[in-house]
Design an enzyme around this catalytic site. Structure first.
Site, short mmCIF file in Angstrom:
data_model
loop_
_atom_site.label_atom_id
_atom_site.label_comp_id
_atom_site.label_asym_id
_atom_site.label_seq_id
_atom_site.Cartn_x
_atom_site.Cartn_y
_atom_site.Cartn_z
N SER A 11 0.83 -1.21 0.00
CA SER A 11 0.00 0.00 0.00
C SER A 11 0.85 1.25 0.00
O SER A 11 2.08 1.19 0.11
CB SER A 11 -0.89 0.03 1.26
OG SER A 11 -1.68 -1.12 1.33
N GLU A 139 -4.45 -7.90 6.06
CA GLU A 139 -4.97 -6.81 5.23
C GLU A 139 -5.35 -7.33 3.84
O GLU A 139 -5.45 -6.57 2.89
CB GLU A 139 -3.94 -5.66 5.14
CG GLU A 139 -3.83 -4.88 6.43
CD GLU A 139 -2.80 -3.77 6.38
OE1 GLU A 139 -2.89 -2.86 7.21
OE2 GLU A 139 -1.89 -3.79 5.52
N ASP A 242 5.76 -4.76 12.11
CA ASP A 242 6.18 -5.46 10.88
C ASP A 242 7.65 -5.85 10.97
O ASP A 242 8.03 -6.94 10.55
CB ASP A 242 5.93 -4.57 9.66
CG ASP A 242 4.46 -4.25 9.49
OD1 ASP A 242 3.64 -5.14 9.80
OD2 ASP A 242 4.12 -3.13 9.09
#
Ligand code: RIB
Length: 294
Positions: A11, A139, A242
């Site tokens: 993204s 996601e 992450d």
């Protein structure tokens, strides 16, 4: 060299910095606006690559300029993008981030990340078979996460599920995933009424509950442990989780003991928050090793 396959979101992060986080109905003045690469999948892939792994990513961009930038950024960070695809007439995923005093609030618009289907993952089985470990997050569609974990179990490939953002997950998935790394809130959704204590005992060396500044809680098969994190003054906490997950996946694939793996992952995450942007502060392996020696 450890080979990692990351399956997840790619993204663009649209980040506003502000001294005051607005409450409902309030308008405040911000300090800056920046567009930086993000998405939990892309972040974990970049983190793993900086930490020295050979990384393949399965992810889908839209056919827009964000998509071009997302792809270029992954390539610039040494991530193999051969299996990435571009969805027609679809916008790339975006994350709308308010950053204030080092901490964030995020709204994710999944866009093309919703095109990461079970069939797409099946088509990349060749890559999965090369991986020492697969990293996946939430996601992307739930059915794809379920399919991947099932598929990898049949192929005997370990999978680390980072169940973020929070959603309920079928019991079968919890059983089949090799490792689970929810934060406290995600754990409360995932565990469906069970206490942390019960769940940690039921899943020793598998369920690792991250607690921000308070470190990681897990059960080592004999007793419960909580590993503190490294205290630092965060510039931007986006992407710390992450980095933690990527570092943990590498350490576990390298067969480090759980205690050492968590130390390595905590150290990497603590370094990642020292610069702006989800990927801005992600450290190299040499930087983590050097910090651990200090
Ligand atoms: O984990 C951090 C990421 O979550 C951000 O980069 C943003 O893209 C959101 O998806």
């Amino acid at each position: 060299m450890t080979t990692i396959c990351v399956i997840g979101s790619v993204s663009m992060d649209l980040v506003v910095t502000t001294d005051i986080r607005p409450v409902v109905g309030e308008t405040v003045l911000g300090n800056s606006f920046q567009t930086v690469p993000g998405g939990k999948g892309a972040n974990q892939a970049v983190a793993a690559s900086r930490l020295g792994a050979d990384v393949f990513i399965l992810g889908i961009t839209g056919n827009d300029s964000y998509g071009e930038s997302i792809l270029k950024n992954l390539e610039n960070n040494g991530v193999h993008t051969d299996y990435m695809e571009k969805a027609d007439n679809t916008k790339s995923g975006t994350a709308h981030i308010i950053l204030s005093e080092g901490d964030n609030s995020i709204i994710v618009v999944k866009g093309a990340n919703d095109h990461v289907t079970p069939d797409y993952v099946l088509g990349a089985t060749e890559i999965l078979k090369k991986a020492d470990i697969v990293l996946i997050q939430q996601e992307i569609p739930e059915e794809t996460v379920q399919y991947t974990i099932d598929h990898c179990e049949k192929l005997k490939i370990p999978v680390l599920l980072n169940p973020a953002p929070a959603r309920q997950v079928a019991e079968e998935i919890i059983e089949k995933a090799t490792y689970l790394t929810p934060n406290e809130y995600e754990a409360s959704v995932l565990l469906n009424g069970r206490t942390e204590e019960e769940a940690l005992k039921a899943y020793p060396n598998k369920l690792l509950i991250t607690k921000g500044k308070n470190g990681v809680r897990y059960h080592n098969g004999i007793e419960e442990k909580q590993f503190p994190s490294f205290p630092v003054k965060a510039v931007d906490s986006t992407g710390a989780g992450d980095t933690f997950n990527a570092a943990l996946a590498i350490a576990l694939a390298e067969k480090m003991k759980m205690e050492d793996a968590l130390l390595f992952a905590n150290r990497a995450a603590s370094l990642s928050v020292l610069k702006f942007g989800a990927q801005g502060g992600m450290p190299t392996r040499a930087e983590v090793d050097s910090a651990l020696r200090q």
